[in-house]
Design a protein around this motif. Structure first.
Motif, short mmCIF file in Angstrom:
data_model
loop_
_atom_site.label_atom_id
_atom_site.label_comp_id
_atom_site.label_asym_id
_atom_site.label_seq_id
_atom_site.Cartn_x
_atom_site.Cartn_y
_atom_site.Cartn_z
N SER A 154 14.25 12.12 -27.34
CA SER A 154 13.14 12.60 -28.16
C SER A 154 13.42 12.33 -29.63
CB SER A 154 12.93 14.11 -27.94
OG SER A 154 12.53 14.39 -26.61
N SER A 155 12.34 12.27 -30.42
CA SER A 155 12.46 12.03 -31.86
C SER A 155 11.12 12.30 -32.53
CB SER A 155 12.90 10.59 -32.14
OG SER A 155 11.91 9.68 -31.68
N ARG A 156 11.12 12.35 -33.86
CA ARG A 156 9.87 12.50 -34.59
C ARG A 156 9.18 11.16 -34.79
NH1 ARG A 156 10.00 15.00 -40.02
NH2 ARG A 156 7.82 15.43 -39.52
N PHE A 157 9.97 10.08 -34.85
CA PHE A 157 9.43 8.74 -35.08
C PHE A 157 10.35 7.73 -34.45
CE2 PHE A 157 11.62 10.47 -38.81
CZ PHE A 157 12.74 9.65 -38.87
N GLN A 198 0.84 -1.19 0.00
CA GLN A 198 0.00 0.00 0.00
C GLN A 198 0.88 1.24 0.00
OE1 GLN A 198 -3.29 -0.08 -0.27
NE2 GLN A 198 -3.54 2.15 -0.24
N PRO A 199 0.76 2.13 -0.98
CA PRO A 199 1.63 3.30 -1.03
C PRO A 199 1.38 4.25 0.13
CG PRO A 199 -0.08 3.45 -2.71
CD PRO A 199 -0.16 2.07 -2.14
N SER A 200 2.45 4.82 0.64
CA SER A 200 2.35 5.76 1.75
C SER A 200 3.06 7.07 1.46
CB SER A 200 2.96 5.13 3.02
OG SER A 200 4.32 4.78 2.80
N GLY A 201 3.66 7.18 0.26
CA GLY A 201 4.38 8.40 -0.10
C GLY A 201 3.57 9.29 -1.01
N ASP A 202 4.27 10.15 -1.75
CA ASP A 202 3.61 11.03 -2.70
C ASP A 202 3.05 10.23 -3.87
OD1 ASP A 202 4.26 13.20 -1.17
OD2 ASP A 202 5.94 13.85 -2.40
N SER A 203 2.01 10.79 -4.49
CA SER A 203 1.43 10.16 -5.67
C SER A 203 2.48 10.07 -6.77
CB SER A 203 0.23 10.97 -6.15
OG SER A 203 -0.28 10.45 -7.35
N PHE A 204 2.55 8.91 -7.46
CA PHE A 204 3.56 8.68 -8.48
C PHE A 204 2.90 8.59 -9.85
CE2 PHE A 204 6.14 5.76 -11.10
CZ PHE A 204 7.35 6.46 -11.08
N THR A 205 3.25 9.54 -10.72
CA THR A 205 2.74 9.56 -12.09
C THR A 205 3.92 9.66 -13.05
OG1 THR A 205 0.61 10.53 -11.47
CG2 THR A 205 1.31 10.80 -13.76
N LEU A 206 3.94 8.81 -14.07
CA LEU A 206 5.08 8.71 -14.98
C LEU A 206 4.62 8.81 -16.43
CD1 LEU A 206 8.08 6.33 -14.82
CD2 LEU A 206 6.58 6.16 -16.79
N PHE A 207 5.36 9.58 -17.21
CA PHE A 207 5.11 9.71 -18.64
C PHE A 207 6.31 9.21 -19.43
CE2 PHE A 207 2.38 12.91 -16.78
CZ PHE A 207 1.25 12.93 -17.58
N SER A 208 6.03 8.68 -20.61
CA SER A 208 7.05 8.51 -21.65
C SER A 208 6.84 9.66 -22.61
CB SER A 208 6.87 7.18 -22.38
OG SER A 208 7.58 7.19 -23.61
N ASN A 209 7.83 10.54 -22.70
CA ASN A 209 7.68 11.76 -23.50
C ASN A 209 8.76 11.83 -24.56
OD1 ASN A 209 7.10 14.22 -24.58
ND2 ASN A 209 7.38 15.40 -22.69
N ALA A 210 8.43 11.43 -25.79
CA ALA A 210 9.38 11.50 -26.90
C ALA A 210 9.26 12.82 -27.64
CB ALA A 210 9.14 10.34 -27.86
N LEU A 211 8.41 13.73 -27.14
CA LEU A 211 8.22 15.03 -27.78
C LEU A 211 8.89 16.16 -27.01
CD1 LEU A 211 4.41 14.75 -28.69
CD2 LEU A 211 6.37 14.15 -30.10
N LEU A 212 9.56 15.85 -25.92
CA LEU A 212 10.21 16.86 -25.09
C LEU A 212 11.23 17.63 -25.91
CD1 LEU A 212 10.39 17.83 -22.08
CD2 LEU A 212 12.37 16.34 -21.88
N PRO A 213 11.11 18.96 -26.02
CA PRO A 213 12.06 19.73 -26.82
C PRO A 213 13.50 19.50 -26.36
CG PRO A 213 10.17 21.09 -26.24
CD PRO A 213 10.04 19.82 -25.46
N PHE A 214 14.33 19.09 -27.28
CA PHE A 214 15.75 18.84 -27.04
C PHE A 214 16.00 17.73 -26.01
CE2 PHE A 214 15.38 23.28 -28.46
CZ PHE A 214 16.16 23.22 -29.61
N GLY A 215 15.03 16.86 -25.82
CA GLY A 215 15.24 15.72 -24.92
C GLY A 215 16.21 14.74 -25.55
N THR A 216 17.06 14.13 -24.75
CA THR A 216 18.07 13.22 -25.29
C THR A 216 17.47 11.95 -25.88
OG1 THR A 216 18.43 12.30 -23.08
CG2 THR A 216 19.91 14.06 -23.80
#
Length: 414
Positions: free
Chosen positions: A293-296, A273-291
């Motif tokens: 990231s890509s168009r496809f 049972q979680p007892s810490g902060d809420s955990f939300t995760l994204f996969s973001n391939a659109l992040l500007p200048f992300g290492t």
């Protein structure tokens, strides 16, 4: 070169589908020993990465194999493709189809400064490094390497999908030597960015110099169970590792299809049972200048920003084209940059827990098991914080399970 390869693929018997990616790289490299330039180099390379699919058998199985072609391979292209067909015919995967033509998103991947004046930029970075370290008592630059690269990619497959992108990449690798009290300590760090403005060279130099000095007099941590705060490069190693992170692995459609992930869509990712902060995760391939990231992606799927885990619950598996079809789920493309929703408290407040708190800023080695999430990380540098005082530590390790730790974790607002 791309046209010759595609023409060969279209003529070759036994190839029922194919993808090609032509990659052209131009790299500017600057090497420094001490405060003096050791060498400068410019390097260009070109290659075509080919995936060949062969359908066979009464139940229409699909085999796939990959081959890397260089310009010198063109005279023997027919033989190489024939060998690829043979290798693909030995594999019996369930049939899948390739994505067709689609419009790809616009993503910021290329830094104009890195494209237009890479040699001058590398020189400037070395000058900033030397200038910053000149004011650091007892610390000197042992060596540094600056790599600045432009990468041009063209993609095409047999189903009509085509695309191209241009990206830049920069690596600053440095080694500092700190001396004092009759001892000497080395500090090594490497930083990757896609945009020059995202790399604060003087700030990083001052930080690493302080780390090097602190490491000289660092002692061993205590043995026991204590609150641990992980930040900086150490946090990236814990969450992402050098290869496939536990979070990325367990949330992949491929791992689920191969029965290597126990996660279920709509269920909690935590073993308790979680007892810490809420955990939300994204996969973001659109992040500007992300290492990452890509168009496809490598199969030709358009890149996306996708919520994978929402408040501790697995919302969906990230899925490449092939495994999306196998699991009959929505395709998302390859995993992009890992993006985690921040917490609500300032970072400094995490260091003011009762009793000693261990703040880890660098591991000597950290590579969590991608299947179990278990980890043991040797401490390169950290701080034992007690009653407002920080004592540098090194040696020893922290250990645990990443999923159990995230169930209890608190996240800073930064």
């Amino acid at each position: 070169m791309l046209k010759e390869v595609i023409s060969g693929l279209q003529r070759q018997d036994g190839i029922h589908d194919w993808t090609v990616r032509q990659i052209h790289k131009t790299s500017t490299q600057h090497y420094v020993i001490g405060s003096k330039t050791e060498s400068r180099r410019s390097v260009s390379s070109e290659q075509v990465l080919v995936s060949v699919m062969n359908d066979h058998g009464s139940e229409l199985k699909r085999g796939e194999t990959q081959v890397t072609l260089l310009p010198t391979d063109l005279p023997s292209l027919s033989n190489k493709l024939e060998d690829s067909v043979f290798m693909a015919s030995l594999t019996n995967n369930p049939h899948y189809t390739l994505p067709g033509a689609v419009e790809y998103p616009t993503v910021e991947l290329a830094d104009a400064q890195m494209q237009e004046s890479p040699a001058e930029l590398a020189e400037s970075m070395v000058e900033q490094l030397n200038h910053a370290l000149a004011s650091e008592k007892g610390v000197r630059l042992s060596s540094a390497e600056v790599f600045i690269e432009e990468k041009r990619t063209w993609f095409q497959n047999s189903q009509g999908a085509t695309g191209s992108q241009v990206g830049t990449h920069m690596l600053l690798d440095l080694v500092l030597l700190a001396s004092g009290h009759g001892d000497e300590m080395e500090s090594h760090a490497a930083f990757e960015r896609r945009r020059a403005g995202d790399l604060d060279v003087p700030g990083l130099a001052h930080r690493q110099a302080q780390f090097a000095r602190d490491a000289i007099g660092a002692g061993a941590p205590r043995t026991g169970t204590f609150p641990v705060v992980v930040s900086d490069d150490a946090l990236a190693e814990l969450l992402m590792g050098d290869g496939y992170s536990p979070l990325q692995f367990r949330s992949s459609a491929q791992a689920k299809y191969q029965q290597m992930s126990i996660w279920e869509a709509g269920a909690s990712i935590f073993p308790q049972q979680p007892s810490g902060d809420s955990f939300t995760l994204f996969s973001n391939a659109l992040l500007p200048f992300g290492t990452r990231s890509s168009r496809f992606d490598e199969e030709g799927l358009p890149s996306q920003k996708v919520c994978i885990v929402q408040q501790g619950t697995l919302l969906r598996f990230w899925a490449t084209n092939r495994y999306a079809q196998y699991l009959e789920v929505e395709s998302t493309g390859s995993f992009g940059c890992m993006e985690i929703v921040p917490g609500s408290v300032p970072f400094e407040s995490l260091l003011r827990e009762g009793g000693p708190v261990y703040h880890i800023v660098a591991f000597s080695a950290m590579d969590p098991d991608p299947i179990t999430g278990d980890f043991v990380g040797e401490i390169r540098l950290g701080y034992e914080i007690h009653k407002g005082k920080a004592r540098p530590i090194r040696g020893g390790s922290i250990s645990g399970n990443l999923f159990a730790a995230l169930a209890q974790a608190r996240f800073s607002q930064e």
